[in-house]
Design a protein around this motif. Sequence first.
Motif, PDB file in Angstrom:
ATOM      1  N   PHE A  68      -5.994  19.369 -16.491  1.00 58.47           N
ATOM      2  CA  PHE A  68      -6.107  18.235 -15.576  1.00 58.47           C
ATOM      3  C   PHE A  68      -7.559  17.779 -15.467  1.00 58.47           C
ATOM      4  O   PHE A  68      -7.853  16.580 -15.548  1.00 58.47           O
ATOM      5  CB  PHE A  68      -5.558  18.596 -14.195  1.00 58.47           C
ATOM      6  N   GLN A  69      -8.455  18.726 -15.287  1.00 59.53           N
ATOM      7  CA  GLN A  69      -9.876  18.378 -15.129  1.00 59.53           C
ATOM      8  C   GLN A  69     -10.409  17.680 -16.378  1.00 59.53           C
ATOM      9  O   GLN A  69     -11.166  16.713 -16.276  1.00 59.53           O
ATOM     10  CB  GLN A  69     -10.704  19.628 -14.845  1.00 59.53           C
ATOM     11  N   ARG A  70     -10.000  18.157 -17.565  1.00 62.39           N
ATOM     12  CA  ARG A  70     -10.478  17.545 -18.798  1.00 62.39           C
ATOM     13  C   ARG A  70     -10.007  16.095 -18.899  1.00 62.39           C
ATOM     14  O   ARG A  70     -10.784  15.201 -19.271  1.00 62.39           O
ATOM     15  CB  ARG A  70      -9.984  18.344 -19.997  1.00 62.39           C
ATOM     16  N   ALA A  71      -8.726  15.854 -18.550  1.00 64.71           N
ATOM     17  CA  ALA A  71      -8.189  14.490 -18.604  1.00 64.71           C
ATOM     18  C   ALA A  71      -8.902  13.581 -17.611  1.00 64.71           C
ATOM     19  O   ALA A  71      -9.230  12.427 -17.920  1.00 64.71           O
ATOM     20  CB  ALA A  71      -6.687  14.506 -18.332  1.00 64.71           C
ATOM     21  N   LEU A  72      -9.175  14.112 -16.414  1.00 69.13           N
ATOM     22  CA  LEU A  72      -9.875  13.316 -15.402  1.00 69.13           C
ATOM     23  C   LEU A  72     -11.298  12.992 -15.863  1.00 69.13           C
ATOM     24  O   LEU A  72     -11.760  11.850 -15.704  1.00 69.13           O
ATOM     25  CB  LEU A  72      -9.910  14.071 -14.076  1.00 69.13           C
ATOM     26  N   THR A  73     -11.982  13.974 -16.440  1.00 71.17           N
ATOM     27  CA  THR A  73     -13.343  13.744 -16.926  1.00 71.17           C
ATOM     28  C   THR A  73     -13.362  12.671 -18.013  1.00 71.17           C
ATOM     29  O   THR A  73     -14.229  11.789 -18.018  1.00 71.17           O
ATOM     30  CB  THR A  73     -13.944  15.051 -17.470  1.00 71.17           C
ATOM     31  N   GLU A  74     -12.388  12.733 -18.915  1.00 72.61           N
ATOM     32  CA  GLU A  74     -12.306  11.725 -19.978  1.00 72.61           C
ATOM     33  C   GLU A  74     -12.047  10.333 -19.395  1.00 72.61           C
ATOM     34  O   GLU A  74     -12.615   9.344 -19.867  1.00 72.61           O
ATOM     35  CB  GLU A  74     -11.200  12.101 -20.968  1.00 72.61           C
ATOM     36  N   GLU A  75     -11.213  10.259 -18.362  1.00 70.12           N
ATOM     37  CA  GLU A  75     -10.944   8.960 -17.729  1.00 70.12           C
ATOM     38  C   GLU A  75     -12.191   8.426 -17.035  1.00 70.12           C
ATOM     39  O   GLU A  75     -12.532   7.239 -17.173  1.00 70.12           O
ATOM     40  CB  GLU A  75      -9.797   9.097 -16.733  1.00 70.12           C
ATOM     41  N   LEU A  76     -12.890   9.281 -16.327  1.00 75.42           N
ATOM     42  CA  LEU A  76     -14.094   8.850 -15.617  1.00 75.42           C
ATOM     43  C   LEU A  76     -15.205   8.445 -16.589  1.00 75.42           C
ATOM     44  O   LEU A  76     -16.019   7.569 -16.272  1.00 75.42           O
ATOM     45  CB  LEU A  76     -14.581   9.972 -14.698  1.00 75.42           C
ATOM     46  N   ASN A  77     -15.225   9.064 -17.775  1.00 70.23           N
ATOM     47  CA  ASN A  77     -16.250   8.741 -18.777  1.00 70.23           C
ATOM     48  C   ASN A  77     -15.843   7.575 -19.675  1.00 70.23           C
ATOM     49  O   ASN A  77     -16.600   7.209 -20.584  1.00 70.23           O
ATOM     50  CB  ASN A  77     -16.543   9.967 -19.645  1.00 70.23           C
ATOM     51  N   GLY A  78     -14.653   7.001 -19.447  1.00 69.98           N
ATOM     52  CA  GLY A  78     -14.208   5.886 -20.262  1.00 69.98           C
ATOM     53  C   GLY A  78     -13.631   6.281 -21.606  1.00 69.98           C
ATOM     54  O   GLY A  78     -13.385   5.425 -22.464  1.00 69.98           O
ATOM     55  N   GLU A  79     -13.372   7.566 -21.813  1.00 73.93           N
ATOM     56  CA  GLU A  79     -12.810   8.039 -23.079  1.00 73.93           C
ATOM     57  C   GLU A  79     -11.289   8.008 -23.069  1.00 73.93           C
ATOM     58  O   GLU A  79     -10.651   8.136 -24.122  1.00 73.93           O
ATOM     59  CB  GLU A  79     -13.294   9.469 -23.347  1.00 73.93           C
ATOM     60  N   LEU A  80     -10.688   7.855 -21.914  1.00 76.51           N
ATOM     61  CA  LEU A  80      -9.238   7.806 -21.750  1.00 76.51           C
ATOM     62  C   LEU A  80      -8.923   6.749 -20.711  1.00 76.51           C
ATOM     63  O   LEU A  80      -9.564   6.717 -19.650  1.00 76.51           O
ATOM     64  CB  LEU A  80      -8.713   9.178 -21.286  1.00 76.51           C
ATOM     65  N   ASP A  81      -7.954   5.863 -21.026  1.00 79.93           N
ATOM     66  CA  ASP A  81      -7.650   4.816 -20.043  1.00 79.93           C
ATOM     67  C   ASP A  81      -6.844   5.398 -18.887  1.00 79.93           C
ATOM     68  O   ASP A  81      -6.309   6.519 -18.958  1.00 79.93           O
ATOM     69  CB  ASP A  81      -6.930   3.631 -20.702  1.00 79.93           C
ATOM     70  N   PHE A  82      -6.745   4.633 -17.810  1.00 83.07           N
ATOM     71  CA  PHE A  82      -6.102   5.130 -16.594  1.00 83.07           C
ATOM     72  C   PHE A  82      -4.631   5.447 -16.831  1.00 83.07           C
ATOM     73  O   PHE A  82      -4.108   6.438 -16.295  1.00 83.07           O
ATOM     74  CB  PHE A  82      -6.247   4.098 -15.469  1.00 83.07           C
ATOM     75  N   VAL A  83      -3.946   4.632 -17.633  1.00 78.80           N
ATOM     76  CA  VAL A  83      -2.524   4.871 -17.919  1.00 78.80           C
ATOM     77  C   VAL A  83      -2.350   6.214 -18.627  1.00 78.80           C
ATOM     78  O   VAL A  83      -1.497   7.033 -18.260  1.00 78.80           O
ATOM     79  CB  VAL A  83      -1.938   3.731 -18.766  1.00 78.80           C
ATOM     80  N   GLY A  84      -3.172   6.445 -19.671  1.00 74.96           N
ATOM     81  CA  GLY A  84      -3.079   7.704 -20.398  1.00 74.96           C
ATOM     82  C   GLY A  84      -3.371   8.899 -19.512  1.00 74.96           C
ATOM     83  O   GLY A  84      -2.697   9.933 -19.598  1.00 74.96           O
ATOM     84  N   PHE A  85      -4.375   8.768 -18.650  1.00 76.39           N
ATOM     85  CA  PHE A  85      -4.683   9.853 -17.714  1.00 76.39           C
ATOM     86  C   PHE A  85      -3.510  10.121 -16.788  1.00 76.39           C
ATOM     87  O   PHE A  85      -3.118  11.275 -16.574  1.00 76.39           O
ATOM     88  CB  PHE A  85      -5.928   9.518 -16.893  1.00 76.39           C
ATOM     89  N   SER A  86      -2.933   9.063 -16.227  1.00 75.86           N
ATOM     90  CA  SER A  86      -1.826   9.234 -15.282  1.00 75.86           C
ATOM     91  C   SER A  86      -0.620   9.883 -15.951  1.00 75.86           C
ATOM     92  O   SER A  86       0.089  10.681 -15.330  1.00 75.86           O
ATOM     93  CB  SER A  86      -1.434   7.883 -14.676  1.00 75.86           C
ATOM     94  N   GLN A  87      -0.390   9.566 -17.219  1.00 73.52           N
ATOM     95  CA  GLN A  87       0.738  10.153 -17.930  1.00 73.52           C
ATOM     96  C   GLN A  87       0.509  11.638 -18.187  1.00 73.52           C
ATOM     97  O   GLN A  87       1.435  12.448 -18.059  1.00 73.52           O
ATOM     98  CB  GLN A  87       0.973   9.397 -19.242  1.00 73.52           C
ATOM     99  N   GLN A  88      -0.722  11.999 -18.533  1.00 72.63           N
ATOM    100  CA  GLN A  88      -1.027  13.421 -18.698  1.00 72.63           C
ATOM    101  C   GLN A  88      -0.895  14.162 -17.370  1.00 72.63           C
ATOM    102  O   GLN A  88      -0.372  15.279 -17.307  1.00 72.63           O
ATOM    103  CB  GLN A  88      -2.439  13.597 -19.262  1.00 72.63           C
ATOM    104  N   ALA A  89      -1.362  13.527 -16.295  1.00 71.48           N
ATOM    105  CA  ALA A  89      -1.254  14.140 -14.973  1.00 71.48           C
ATOM    106  C   ALA A  89       0.209  14.301 -14.575  1.00 71.48           C
ATOM    107  O   ALA A  89       0.597  15.331 -14.011  1.00 71.48           O
ATOM    108  CB  ALA A  89      -1.989  13.294 -13.943  1.00 71.48           C
ATOM    109  N   ALA A  90       1.036  13.300 -14.878  1.00 67.85           N
ATOM    110  CA  ALA A  90       2.463  13.374 -14.551  1.00 67.85           C
ATOM    111  C   ALA A  90       3.136  14.508 -15.310  1.00 67.85           C
ATOM    112  O   ALA A  90       3.986  15.231 -14.758  1.00 67.85           O
ATOM    113  CB  ALA A  90       3.139  12.045 -14.864  1.00 67.85           C
ATOM    114  N   GLY A  91       2.764  14.675 -16.582  1.00 63.80           N
ATOM    115  CA  GLY A  91       3.326  15.773 -17.360  1.00 63.80           C
ATOM    116  C   GLY A  91       2.978  17.117 -16.769  1.00 63.80           C
ATOM    117  O   GLY A  91       3.828  18.010 -16.665  1.00 63.80           O
ATOM    118  N   ARG A  92       1.702  17.294 -16.351  1.00 66.59           N
ATOM    119  CA  ARG A  92       1.283  18.542 -15.708  1.00 66.59           C
ATOM    120  C   ARG A  92       2.013  18.736 -14.390  1.00 66.59           C
ATOM    121  O   ARG A  92       2.405  19.847 -14.037  1.00 66.59           O
ATOM    122  CB  ARG A  92      -0.237  18.514 -15.453  1.00 66.59           C
TER     123      ARG A  92
END
Length: 358
Positions: A68-92
């Motif tokens: 979760f932390q890695r996905a959030l860091t990537e989203e905050l750094n612009g390496e992952l869009d918000f939709v992709g982050f939310s989908q990874q978070a939903a899976g977790r």
Amino acid sequence: MNVSATNIILHSLNYNSEGVLKCKMREGELPISPSIEQLVMDLHRSYQSKSNKAFAYFANEGEKSQLFQRALTEELNGELDFVGFSQQAAGRFVDELKEHDFAEEGVLLVSKYTWTTSDYLLIALLQNNQSISVNENLELQVSQHIETSKIQLVARIDLTLLKRDPEANRYISFIKGRVGRKVSDFFLDFMGAKEGFDAKVQNEGLLKAVEEFCEKQELPTEQKQAVREVTSNYCKEQLKEGEDIDLSALSEEFQSTSDLEGSFYDFVSEDYQLEENFPADRTLMRKLTKYVGTGGGMNISFDQKHLGSSIKYDEASDTLTIQGIPPNLREQLKRDALIDSGELVITETILDDGKAPF
């Protein structure tokens, strides 16, 4: 103060025909609109009003715990869009629901918003309830609505605090949940976090500090009660505004309303392990101005200012005498022929410490 939503997306959690919990992922963010802003505002207010929060920080232990932390860091750094982050978070989120055997369905909301000077990430499982109304043709119609006031599975990350002070121990918060449900374990595992800051311990420390400060000042009973009421009123206002207790501001409140020698802030800074700021605990704050006792089929509560005047306690006989009974209680007692006057004597008082009435 209004909130300003920047991102929001919904995913649906439901059981399939085989009884397996599945998540239907939305592929795009919801456009920000007045109704979306109102929804986020309602959720924010509901969350702020909850007093049973726990606080945590990222533990950085093990590969799974860092997903979760890695996905959030990537989203905050612009390496992952918000939709992709939310989908990874939903899976977790779904994986942890299964792991903790929580039979939960609903709408998973993931949103970023700004309030005052801080940015937040909110993750909440909302219940999509049915309601029945009458339309203009006087026909019954069934509609769906989201209940924002009864959220239980919800967590929030203070993104501004996380960025400013990554070593802090309170940038993650979540509602502990009902007794018997290991909601704390669920969110700690879901986010790969450790419980850190303990708001209840901070509030207990504040109550102790206020009492000992009054003792050091050798205040008479009336002035001691005034200090307690100042503390109680300040904490109630902070709860109402959704703000933390600020020890420096509370100390200033004491100086402006009471004739005290010395600074409460300096007093607390010497011997008490208190944070500069922490959320108020509504239940504990009641102890500032009330005596409360429950046991033996009795539930008694009254303002401390009444002790010694309309309410008297005799330690030798363990008797509490109340003069001037509330009218609604008097009527109930008179109806059942228990009393015929305005005085009630209680002879079985529950003592917590053997010294005080409650």
